[in-house]
Design a protein around this motif. Structure first.
Motif, short mmCIF file in Angstrom:
data_model
loop_
_atom_site.label_atom_id
_atom_site.label_comp_id
_atom_site.label_asym_id
_atom_site.label_seq_id
_atom_site.Cartn_x
_atom_site.Cartn_y
_atom_site.Cartn_z
N VAL A 10 -8.26 14.15 -8.93
CA VAL A 10 -8.42 12.84 -9.58
C VAL A 10 -7.12 12.44 -10.27
CG1 VAL A 10 -9.64 11.62 -11.40
CG2 VAL A 10 -10.89 13.11 -9.86
N ALA A 11 -6.49 13.40 -10.93
CA ALA A 11 -5.27 13.08 -11.70
C ALA A 11 -4.14 12.64 -10.80
CB ALA A 11 -4.84 14.29 -12.51
N THR A 12 -4.12 13.11 -9.58
CA THR A 12 -3.02 12.73 -8.70
C THR A 12 -3.46 11.68 -7.69
OG1 THR A 12 -3.55 14.62 -7.30
CG2 THR A 12 -1.77 14.90 -8.89
N GLY A 13 -4.51 10.93 -8.04
CA GLY A 13 -4.88 9.79 -7.23
C GLY A 13 -5.87 10.12 -6.14
N GLY A 14 -7.00 10.69 -6.50
CA GLY A 14 -8.05 10.97 -5.52
C GLY A 14 -8.51 9.67 -4.89
N GLU B 293 -13.93 -5.56 -2.73
CA GLU B 293 -13.14 -6.76 -2.98
C GLU B 293 -13.71 -7.89 -2.12
OE1 GLU B 293 -10.80 -7.11 -5.17
OE2 GLU B 293 -10.87 -5.01 -5.79
N CYS C 264 -13.19 8.31 -7.35
CA CYS C 264 -12.95 7.83 -8.71
C CYS C 264 -14.03 6.83 -9.15
CB CYS C 264 -11.56 7.19 -8.81
SG CYS C 264 -10.27 8.42 -8.62
N TYR D 53 -6.38 -3.54 -9.35
CA TYR D 53 -5.44 -4.11 -10.31
C TYR D 53 -6.21 -4.47 -11.57
CZ TYR D 53 -6.99 -8.61 -8.34
OH TYR D 53 -7.73 -9.67 -7.89
N VAL E 249 -5.11 -6.68 -1.93
CA VAL E 249 -4.43 -5.48 -2.43
C VAL E 249 -5.35 -4.28 -2.24
CG1 VAL E 249 -3.51 -4.36 -4.47
CG2 VAL E 249 -3.05 -6.75 -4.07
N PRO E 250 -4.83 -3.24 -1.62
CA PRO E 250 -5.71 -2.11 -1.32
C PRO E 250 -5.93 -1.18 -2.50
CG PRO E 250 -3.52 -1.70 -0.48
CD PRO E 250 -3.49 -3.06 -1.08
N TYR E 251 -5.44 -1.52 -3.64
CA TYR E 251 -5.62 -0.66 -4.81
C TYR E 251 -6.13 -1.52 -5.96
CZ TYR E 251 -3.29 3.29 -2.71
OH TYR E 251 -2.97 4.35 -1.92
N ARG F 146 -4.90 6.89 -10.65
CA ARG F 146 -4.38 6.65 -9.31
C ARG F 146 -3.36 5.52 -9.39
NH1 ARG F 146 -8.91 4.31 -6.39
NH2 ARG F 146 -9.96 3.97 -8.35
N PRO F 147 -2.56 5.35 -8.36
CA PRO F 147 -1.62 4.23 -8.36
C PRO F 147 -2.36 2.92 -8.53
CG PRO F 147 -1.10 5.75 -6.59
CD PRO F 147 -2.39 6.21 -7.16
N ARG G 48 -5.95 -1.65 5.12
CA ARG G 48 -6.25 -1.04 3.83
C ARG G 48 -6.68 -2.03 2.77
NH1 ARG G 48 -1.53 3.31 3.13
NH2 ARG G 48 -2.73 3.83 1.30
N GLY G 49 -6.33 -3.29 2.96
CA GLY G 49 -6.68 -4.26 1.92
C GLY G 49 -8.11 -4.73 2.00
N LEU G 50 -8.83 -4.37 3.06
CA LEU G 50 -10.18 -4.88 3.23
C LEU G 50 -11.21 -3.88 2.73
CD1 LEU G 50 -10.10 -6.61 6.72
CD2 LEU G 50 -9.85 -7.63 4.47
N ALA H 265 0.84 -1.21 0.00
CA ALA H 265 0.00 0.00 0.00
C ALA H 265 0.86 1.25 0.00
CB ALA H 265 -0.92 -0.01 1.21
#
Lengths: 614, 859
Positions: free
Chosen positions: B655-659, B241, B664, A526, A522-524, A538-539, B235-237, A502
């Motif tokens: 948004v462009a810098t990762g909102g 997902e 998003c 893919y 994964v918190p983002y 975003r990343p 953060r992964g939860l 992350a």
């Protein structure tokens, strides 16, 4: 005549025998057949890092590489380190190459070399123009030229000079390999590149643009500026020697000049060793040939010339009525096919073989992986921070995952990125994951410790600090490769890993590849498609799936191989080769199992070797 | 030969040596004892070089190498492994070196029976990790390898217990009654849906996690509960997902029921691989995995306790997420995983959008004096200080603990210092310079990358702080801006504007216009130096600057005052140079000043017959401008004005810098509904080409919304339903600007001659809704598009928010306005908008006011 030198070539006593090693026997050759332990000891004392680098480079492409730190481990009083280095270099017969590479580090540069050279006039020129060049930079260029320059032999006779412009491509004058009355070279000729490693390499013609027919005459011809013949050729060898010896580059936007300007010409007059010469060239914007003053002889054709900004300005073409001429780079640098060939060789989109040779590991069905790397390196996917290599079948051979590390390092190297990839093993050992990553990437830190007391908040902070520190450690984005753990991770390890990923995602100075770990949270987002990943604001991560491949994947590898090593196979031949590679393999709906990739690669290699030998 | 002789056998033996131990000194790998022969140094080098392709530096021991796991398995597996077991020369001499070999051989400590015995021990501790690691390295050939999943589960349980002990170490004070209620609730687990939870609500530091930890410990001990804990601070939860959640649940279940761990892991792997490659519809948890979990629970005959911690983090991901989570738990219950008790914890609003899933709420207030005194006494705080600390902390356990520490360290004075902003360690000069260059060049992405290296805690005046402030402003991170802005007093702001002539000065000037509008206008009108500095800042640093907005209004008002000022003394004070600069600002900014101001000022200028020729030029320019822009009538003119709303730019950059993910995802889902939104808001789509620009909906949407004049409507409307960071701040500014442009002045300093005509834009939207066949349905649809465009037919995302944020306002507005029909609706809408509701929300809610019955429906 044209190239009076060219027409005189048959009359010049052939000083390079058709057999044996012509480079070593050429007049004025200065390369050593063996290095001594004494000279190695001096080099180690002066710059051991350079020695380590040269040892690594002379073994480029070898499966097993003996490095300086290994030699240090085994050195004894009876066989101290310099002796072992000398033994390694001489035992491999790579002393010439080693010396060529080491020359780049010697002090002095052109002034010393020219003092050594039996050409007082050239030295006088240097003295008189020293102010026009930055002598230190010139020294650097001249010494680098000593590595990437080469001779061109046709049917065993040296006919010209050239220079590497990419790992496998050599730039020279077309007339060196061409003949009067022809618009294309005679394919029956045996063309060879005699490189500074003392070896000769069979070459094919990757690009050719002949000289003007009138230039074969005896009298000087003033070509119209609109003349569209450029007398330029690119020769291709199969081994990516430019990685080892270096290469000059074509300027992105070559500019002409008006009036006289100093140049530095690198060439092999009469095929002989010559350190380079300072001269002057008369520029005229748009001209298709330029007059210069360097003393040249037959064999100089194709030798690269540089301006005082050390930019390639062209190559020596020939001498007519005592007037020497250059083909200016402004005339040929923008030729689309020539540039495409060089770009493709410089920054391949796909590695068909790990080291770019038939001997290397063949690569099949990794198009997405390479495409993603290519976009990242080209700066077109700033938010794409990682590639996640996932399996679609638990039975998938794990080798494919681990191989991704080799692919990554080879691709970065092929793009000229001297970036070390930090490879992190993940396992059930209770090493603290952040310490483990730090130990691999930041060895100056204390050794890794066992798991600390648990604190999610503290771990989050440590993950952030570590990611930031890693991102700051390099100018280029740094790469981390995470191996797939053989038996999963502990809950703590997984949490730490997720936290690190992350944070790494938020660092523009970090990129990573995750092999396996399919159940990771994964918190983002893919993505499976590169286009979406590359344009995501975003990343994000791109997921590549391993598990099966199709005919088109094999075809891609074969096509890349043909383009890379210059096999002129027609589509039918390529299709046949693909068919042979896939024959008898089990398939479902046109998809083959990844576990058969090894066999496919072996079949491709066998067929390619046979074809290349033929 | 290149290797200087046949080294095949020594390489083979060295590889076995490396594979059999954990970490080794490479010099030892080429000794005669290992390789079976005396090697020449060069041969030894070749052996080590061969070995190195399978090894790497040991991260834990300097100078040592360690073989990669897959290489070990290759070397130790199959026939080669058996040979290695028989042909091991140094086993007796270096026991640590054959650690892995022992596991491979199934030596007593690694036999399945010994592992069973180890797993049964409560004090296995570090031995668990050692054995598991050895088996992992030895690979599938080891007899004990099958126990690896159970060992990993035991390690996880050990770590969890250690974590629990550490957390509970300070002691348990008060909350006994709450604990009893929780345990009593847990004992009544449910076997069927819908899933409902006991909700522990409380603010930060109120002791929710601590209470939960204690409850878990007791439930495990007394009720034998299998505990599945989902902490959404992780953060992964995310409920987006769903697969990840199910994976996590199955992993934890395997930890508590180790006999099922291997099967669950296998299913998880298969599921992770296959579902990803050919995903299901995303609605159903993987049946096979749920079945296996249910079987394991049934077979263990143990209740399941599901703990949902930090639920507010889940809600921050989106209003529908808590509901989604409970739907997933419904699936688990339906699959037979039970009896199941669910305990959730979060702040007071965390489950507002899923109130039907709350069976019982336990609010956590401050500890009473007795419990607090007990806690402070245990911390060594003298009894005479207890009341003081209790009063200061309000009984909040975290503050009590901090208070105890502070008093222990430096007396109550130190408490104040804790909240003082701390400047971070200075960054290297080159990083700061890079940031200046990036901001100056207008490269916001580059600036974002550089800002990643900035520390968090900052003070706005420092070099790092001011650059951070400028970046946060330009990139739309306005919640971060406000934190830093609050560290700047008025003098500091003036200093920054005067000192920083580039993007930083410009950013600070824009902020001042946004946050201190009236003082800025007054200062610029009266103070020549300030005006001079502001002019310089306004003319520079434009690469990233927001053109227009509050700053344009402020400059328009302030400089109009200066330009028309008859006093020669004032003219002398500001000087001819400044006068020229003001003219330059006017020329550049004229088109950015909304007509509501510029027309009025121009009219004002005409009436006064200003002596200043600059003002005459201004008048002329405004006439021209008004003539051009008014060509399509009042409605088109308004639309043109709305398109000038500059606040789409910070949104775009955000948004462009990762909102945030919610932002998003919302834009992505919202975009297909844009034509409908245009219609419902009564906007005129004079820009039909926007559809062609929609290749990357999320990335392009802010720009397209701006171009359509809808930036304020979307931003304020979105943030009404989604309390994520940054967008509400931008939305507020955008909406204030929109209302001002539409005739309802929203800034404190109202220029002379500007009358409040009411929000004409609001009237347009209300009219559009009322003109539909079914106005209430249209209104609901408009709200749903803003609340959850992915499910616009589902009222779940709209109603709870309306209840919480708008029902009281609507009641009050409806009560305050008499009459009926559209006029009444218009008045209600205006009141709602004045109260801060964004245009689409205010108009939609007011639709019902045209007809009382409909009001009830909307409410």
């Amino acid at each position: 005549m044209p190239l009076a030198e060219l027409s005189r070539i048959p009359d010049v006593p052939d000083s390079t025998p058709a057999t044996g090693d012509p480079a070593r026997q050429a007049p004025g050759y200065r390369g050593a057949l063996a290095v001594t332990a004494e000279s190695i000891a001096r080099q180690l004392a002066t710059d051991s890092a350079r020695v380590a680098d040269c040892l690594r480079r002379i073994q480029h492409g070898d499966d097993i590489v003996v490095t300086l730190d290994i030699l240090e481990l085994v050195a004894t009083a009876a066989k101290p380190l310099p002796v072992l280095v000398a033994e390694l270099v001489n035992g491999d017969g790579r002393a010439v190459l080693y010396e060529a590479l080491m020359r780049g580090s010697l002090t002095g540069g052109p002034p010393e070399m020219l003092r050594d050279a039996a050409d007082p006039e050239a030295y006088a020129v240097l003295e008189s123009v020293a102010g026009a060049f930055d002598v230190e930079k010139l020294a650097d260029l001249a010494t680098r030229c000593l590595n990437f320059r080469c001779r061109i032999a046709v049917n065993g006779q040296i006919r010209g000079s050239g220079s590497f412009v990419s790992p496998r491509l050599v730039l020279t004058a077309w007339h060196v390999i061409g003949a009067k009355g022809r618009e294309r070279h005679d394919p029956s000729l045996q063309i060879e590149v005699l490189a500074e490693d003392g070896r000769r390499y069979p070459a094919t013609v990757a690009f050719e643009d002949p000289c003007h027919p009138d230039e074969w005459g005896e009298a000087a011809v003033d070509l119209d500026d609109a003349c569209e013949t450029h007398d330029v050729a690119l020769l291709r060898i199969r081994r990516p020697l430019g990685y080892v010896l270096g290469a000059t580059s074509l300027p992105e936007e070559p500019k002409g000049w008006e009036g006289w300007q100093r140049i530095f010409l690198v060439h092999f007059p009469e095929g002989a060793e010559w350190p380079g010469v300072l001269a002057e060239a008369l520029g005229r914007d748009g001209a298709c040939r330029l007059v210069h003053t360097a003393r040249t002889s037959p064999g100089s054709s194709g030798g690269p010339a540089f301006d005082s900004g050390l930019r390639l300005v062209g190559f020596h073409q020939g001498r007519v009525e005592n007037q020497r001429r250059l083909v200016p780079v402004t005339r040929f640098a923008a030729l689309p096919k020539l540039r495409d060939e060089i770009v493709q060789d410089l920054v391949p989109r796909y590695l068909w073989s790990l080291d770019g040779s038939l001997e290397g590991h063949f690569v099949v069905a990794r198009t997405l992986f390479f495409d993603a790397l290519h976009e990242i390196l080209a700066g077109r996917a700033g938010m794409l921070r990682g590639i996640w290599v996932r399996r679609t079948d638990p039975g998938t051979d794990d080798h494919g995952l681990g191989f991704s590390y080799d692919l990554l390092t080879a691709f970065l190297a092929a793009h000229g990125r001297d970036t070390r990839v930090w490879r992190v093993q993940l396992d059930l050992d209770d090493l603290d994951l952040f310490d483990r990553i730090a130990a691999v990437a930041l060895p100056a830190r204390a050794a890794a410790g066992r798991a600390r007391s648990f604190s999610a908040a503290e771990d989050a902070g440590r993950a952030r600090d570590l990611a930031r520190e890693l991102a700051r450690a390099r100018n280029d984005p740094a790469w981390i490769y995470f191996d797939n753990p053989a038996a999963g991770l502990t809950a703590r390890g997984q949490l730490q890993f997720e936290q690190f990923v992350a944070e790494a995602l938020n660092q523009s100075g970090l990129r990573f590849v995750i092999a396996g770990l399919e159940t990771l949270n994964v918190p983002y987002p893919y993505f499976r498609g590169l286009e979406q990943a590359a344009s995501w604001p975003r990343p994000c991560i791109l997921a590549e799936y391993l598990g099966e491949f199709g005919r088109e994947d094999v075809t891609r590898t074969v096509r890349e191989m043909c383009a890379s090593i210059g096999l002129n196979w027609h589509d039918e031949v390529i299709a046949e080769m693909v068919r042979r590679a896939l024959r008898g393999l089990e398939q479902r709906g046109g998809r083959y199992r990844d576990s058969d990739l090894g066999l496919v690669a072996e079949r491709l290699r066998d067929d390619a070797r046979k074809s290349a030998a033929a | 030969m290149r290797t200087g002789g046949d080294i095949e056998a020594p390489v083979r033996r060295a590889l076995r040596f490396a594979a059999a131990g954990i970490s080794f000194d490479p010099r030892q790998a080429v000794t005669p004892e290992v390789v079976g022969t005396r090697l020449d140094p060069m041969q030894a080098a070749w052996v080590l070089a061969s070995l190195r392709t399978d090894c790497e530096q040991d991260p834990a021991q300097d100078g040592h190498w360690v073989m990669r796991v897959r290489s070990r398995h290759r070397i130790l597996g199959g026939d080669a492994g058996r040979t290695a077991q028989e042909d091991w020369p140094a086993a007796e001499e270096a026991p640590e070196a054959h650690f892995v070999l022992e596991a491979l051989r199934g030596a007593p400590a690694y036999s399945p029976q010994a592992i069973d015995a180890l797993l049964a021990r409560a004090d296995a501790g570090a031995e668990l990790s050692r054995i598991a690691h050895a088996l992992e390295l030895a690979g599938p050939e080891a007899p004990g390898h099958a126990a690896l999943s159970r060992l990993r589960a035991a390690i996880n349980r050990r770590d969890a217990e250690r974590h629990s002990k550490e957390m509970l170490a300070p002691g348990f004070y008060g909350r006994e009654s709450q604990l009893r209620r929780i345990l009593s609730y847990c004992a009544r687990g449910s076997m069927g849906g819908p899933a409902r939870a006991l909700f522990i609500s409380g603010g930060p530091g109120s002791g929710k996690s601590y209470l939960i930890e204690r409850a878990i410990e007791e439930a495990r001990r007394k009720q034998g509960s299998v505990v599945l804990r989902l902490d959404f601070a992780r953060r992964g939860l995310s409920t987006l997902e769903r697969d990840a959640l199910v994976n996590e649940v199955s992993r934890q279940l395997g930890d508590d029921l180790p006999r099922a761990a291997a099967e669950l892991r296998d299913l998880r792997m298969r599921f992770a691989m296959r579902s990803d490659y050919a995903p299901s519809d995303g609605q159903i948890a993987p049946v096979a995995l749920v079945d296996a979990m249910a079987r394991a629970v049934r077979s263990a005959e143990r209740p399941v306790l599901v703990v949902l911690d930090t639920v507010e983090a889940l809600r921050e991901q989106g209003e529908t997420h808590p509901g989604n989570l409970f739907r997933l738990l419904d699936c688990l219950l339906a699959g037979g995983i039970g009896p199941m008790a669910i305990v959730a914890a979060g702040n007071e609003c965390a489950l507002d959008t899923a109130t039907d899933r709350v069976e019982l709420t336990i609010p956590l207030d401050g500890l009473d004096r007795a419990a607090a005194g007990e806690m402070l006494a245990a911390a060594g705080v003298p009894r005479e200080r207890h009341d003081e600390i209790h009063s200061a902390s309000g009984g909040n356990p975290l503050l009590l603990r901090l208070g105890a520490e502070v008093i222990d360290e430096g007396g109550p004075e130190a408490l104040a210092l804790q909240s003082a902003p701390q400047d971070a360690a200075p960054l290297p000069a080159d990083v700061l310079q890079e940031m200046r260059l990036a901001l100056g060049a207008g490269d916001i992405r580059e600036a974002a990358a550089i800002h990643d290296r900035f520390p968090d805690a900052l003070e706005g005046r420092s070099e790092t702080g001011r650059l951070s402030l400028a970046y946060l402003w330009f990139s739309g991170r306005w919640s971060g801006v406000q934190r830093l802005w609050s560290t700047l007093n008025e003098d500091a702001v003036h200093e920054l504007i005067a000192e920083e002539r580039g993007p930083v000065g410009r950013a600070v000037l824009e902020m001042e216009a946004e946050y201190r509008f009236a003082p800025l206008v007054r200062r610029l009108s009266r103070d020549g130096n300030s005006a001079r500095a502001a002019v310089a800042a306004a003319l520079r640093g434009e690469a990233l600057a927001m053109r227009g907005g509050a700053l344009a209004l402020a400059l328009g008002i302030a400089f109009h005052g200066i330009a028309t000022m008859p006093s020669s003394a004032r003219a002398r004070e500001i000087g001819d140079v400044l006068r020229a600069d003001i003219a330059a600002v006017r020329a550049r900014w004229l088109s950015l000043v909304p007509a509501v101001v510029s027309r009025t000022l121009a009219g004002d200028a005409r009436q006064r017959q200003p002596p200043d020729p600059q003002a005459a030029v201004l008048t002329e320019r405004l006439d021209i401008e008004a003539g051009e822009q008014g060509r399509d009538g009042e409605h088109g003119f308004l639309q043109d004005q709305l398109r000038m709303n500059p606040y789409g730019l910070p949104l775009q950059r955000l948004v462009a810098t990762g909102g945030g993910p919610t932002l998003c995802a919302h834009l992505q889902d919202f975009f297909p509904h844009l034509p409908e939104f245009i219609e419902l808001t009564g906007s005129r789509d004079r820009f039909p080409a926007w559809e062609r620009l929609s290749a990357h909906a999320a990335a392009d949407a802010p720009e397209i919304l701006s171009a359509l004049g809808l930036a304020a409507d979307w931003a304020a409307g979105f943030s009404f339903f989604h309390p994520v960071a940054d967008v509400p701040e931008i939305g507020r500014s955008a909406e204030a600007w929109r209302r001002t442009v539409c005739g309802a002045w929203c800034y404190r300093e109202r220029p002379p001659g500007v009358r409040d005509r009411g929000d004409q834009g609001l009237a347009v939207t209300l009219e559009a809704l009322l003109s539909r066949d079914d106005p209430p349905a249209a209104a609901r649809r408009l709200l749903a598009l803003l609340a959850d465009p992915a499910h616009p037919d589902d009222p779940a995302a709209v109603e709870p928010v309306l209840r919480r944020r708008a029902s009281r306002l609507l009641r009050e507005a409806a009560a305050a306005v008499e009459g009926s029909g559209e006029a009444r609706a218009g008045a209600v809408a205006e009141l709602l908008a004045e109260a801060g509701l964004p245009r689409p929300v205010a108009a939609a809610l007011a639709v019902g006011a045209a007809d009382e019955g409909a009001t009830n429906r909307m409410s």
